[in-house]
Scaffold this motif. Structure first.
Motif, PDB file in Angstrom:
ATOM      1  N   UNK A   1      -3.101  -8.521   1.721  1.00  0.00           N
ATOM      2  CA  UNK A   1      -2.238  -7.135   1.463  1.00  0.00           C
ATOM      3  C   UNK A   1      -3.585  -6.550   0.367  1.00  0.00           C
ATOM      4  N   UNK A   2      -4.189  -6.973  -0.450  1.00  0.00           N
ATOM      5  CA  UNK A   2      -5.263  -6.515  -1.141  1.00  0.00           C
ATOM      6  C   UNK A   2      -6.152  -5.631  -0.526  1.00  0.00           C
ATOM      7  N   UNK A   3      -6.833  -5.832   0.897  1.00  0.00           N
ATOM      8  CA  UNK A   3      -7.652  -5.040   1.287  1.00  0.00           C
ATOM      9  C   UNK A   3      -6.828  -3.844   1.697  1.00  0.00           C
ATOM     10  N   UNK A   4      -5.697  -4.346   1.428  1.00  0.00           N
ATOM     11  CA  UNK A   4      -4.788  -2.447   2.287  1.00  0.00           C
ATOM     12  C   UNK A   4      -4.349  -2.041   1.159  1.00  0.00           C
TER      13      UNK A   4
ATOM     14  N   UNK B   1      -3.078  -5.056 -10.879  1.00  0.00           N
ATOM     15  CA  UNK B   1      -2.175  -5.924 -10.173  1.00  0.00           C
ATOM     16  C   UNK B   1      -1.243  -6.078 -11.519  1.00  0.00           C
ATOM     17  N   UNK B   2       0.293  -6.637 -11.274  1.00  0.00           N
ATOM     18  CA  UNK B   2       0.600  -7.505  -9.957  1.00  0.00           C
ATOM     19  C   UNK B   2       0.776  -5.905  -8.634  1.00  0.00           C
TER      20      UNK B   2
ATOM     21  N   UNK C   1       0.849  -1.095   0.188  1.00  0.00           N
ATOM     22  CA  UNK C   1       0.166  -0.100   0.471  1.00  0.00           C
ATOM     23  C   UNK C   1       1.112   1.094  -0.034  1.00  0.00           C
ATOM     24  N   UNK C   2       1.818   1.540   0.959  1.00  0.00           N
ATOM     25  CA  UNK C   2       2.660   1.969   1.269  1.00  0.00           C
ATOM     26  C   UNK C   2       3.268   2.679  -0.534  1.00  0.00           C
ATOM     27  N   UNK C   3       3.685   1.992  -1.169  1.00  0.00           N
ATOM     28  CA  UNK C   3       4.617   1.768  -2.661  1.00  0.00           C
ATOM     29  C   UNK C   3       3.599   2.620  -3.107  1.00  0.00           C
ATOM     30  N   UNK C   4       2.660   2.232  -3.210  1.00  0.00           N
ATOM     31  CA  UNK C   4       1.601   2.645  -4.439  1.00  0.00           C
ATOM     32  C   UNK C   4       1.502   4.112  -3.868  1.00  0.00           C
TER      33      UNK C   4
END
Length: 345
Positions: free
Chosen positions: A133-136, A149-150, A21-24
């Protein structure tokens, strides 16, 4: 320059799984100042994430409302001028501080009836987002968007200097290649491979020229002692001895890690260590190790995953019947795949 506050989870594994999430957020928002509020024991992980610009200790433990103190902390944070907050835990309490801080946009899942505390309260569809991890990560995107994704994999940074200090302070030597065991799991015994199996695997590894170091909290110390007692002197029990910082540094030195589904399993994955992950009562479909360098072992019994702290059928077959020779074969496959000498060489 945008400035965000993330209210982070209170578990080690979840803290690691929040890093994508932080990276995104950093990749999406140019010049973003990203600050994360988290419990003190998880701050060493956040300080090893290059995406996190500042950390704030969350002083409130599980079950502690302490409403006046939350209000005071919120008013202090108001001066920071955050544009947005992302609240990862689903509790009502976790959403209070961003609300008290007057952060204009507050994003999170509905959780414990907190519509009024979140300006963007989203309903979770667990079928569309089966992994934690997807929910975050979806909270980095606009409401209604499909998850891109990914996802990036978590990556923790390690300083060679701090790693050398950890070795020296604990009197450890890498005169033989080291395999790390993580025999604990905070949630309960149904997630833990039996100590006698770890001990048998340690004996086998000793015959192939490996040393074994055990990692975990003070709660895992007794299990570590049982493993040591049955391992023919090939084990160093570091459970309850290392700080989390030291554990991260030392795990980064492992030729391979064998772990239950635990926080340290996710740490090992984020350190890009070859990893054999053992699943019993929990599901690799929900909290898998986020790395390509992993072998996941599960017997896939009809009664698992049950997600219980203790085996409700009182036989514990999902872990008891997962034998050391199966784990040893998985280790050999993995090391051959990643180009490291196998445990049988």
């Amino acid at each position: 320059m945008p400035k965000f506050l993330v209210v982070a989870p209170a578990w080690v594994g979840d803290s690691v799984m929040a890093q994508p999430l932080y990276r995104r957020l950093k990749d999406t928002l140019s010049g973003l100042q990203l600050e994360v509020m988290a419990p003190a024991f998880t701050l060493p992980l956040l300080r090893r994430m290059p995406e996190v610009d500042a950390v704030i200790e969350n002083p409130f433990g599980h079950g502690a409302l302490r409403l006046a103190e939350r209000w005071r902390l919120g008013r202090e944070l108001k001066r920071q001028g955050y544009d947005q907050a992302i609240v990862l835990p689903n509790s009502l309490k976790s959403a209070l501080i961003p609300w008290f801080a007057g952060i204009p946009r507050r994003v999170g899942f509905v959780g414990e009836f907190r519509y009024g505390l979140l300006s963007d309260a989203r309903k979770l569809d667990p079928r569309a987002l089966p992994k934690m991890v997807e929910r975050f990560a979806i909270l980095s995107q606009a409401r209604g968007e499909m998850l891109a994704q990914p996802l990036p994999e978590p990556r923790l940074q390690v300083s060679p200097v701090s790693r050398s200090k950890a070795l020296k302070s604990l009197g450890l030597a890498l005169d033989k290649p080291m395999v790390a065991f993580c025999p604990g799991a905070e949630y309960g015994p149904a997630k833990r491979w039996p100590p006698q199996h770890f001990a048998e695997l340690a004996r086998r590894l000793g015959q192939h020229g490996y040393q074994v170091w055990l990692f975990g909290s003070v709660k895992d110390k007794a299990a570590g002692e049982a493993i040591m007692a049955g391992s023919a002197g090939n084990v160093r029990n570091l459970c309850g001895v290392t700080s989390l910082e030291q554990a991260v540094d030392l795990l980064s030195l492992a030729t391979l890690v064998v772990s239950n589904d635990s926080g340290l399993m996710h740490v090992a994955a984020a350190l890009q260590r070859p990893l054999v992950a053992l699943y019993g009562s929990s599901s690799p479909g929900f909290t898998p190790p986020l790395t390509e360098q992993a072998e996941i072992l599960s017997l896939d019994l009809s009664c698992s995953p049950c997600f219980k702290r203790e085996c409700p059928l009182q036989h514990f077959d999902c872990m008891q019947n997962l034998l050391p020779e199966q784990v040893e074969r998985a280790m050999a496959r993995l090391l051959q795949r990643v180009g490291t000498p196998t445990v049988s060489e």
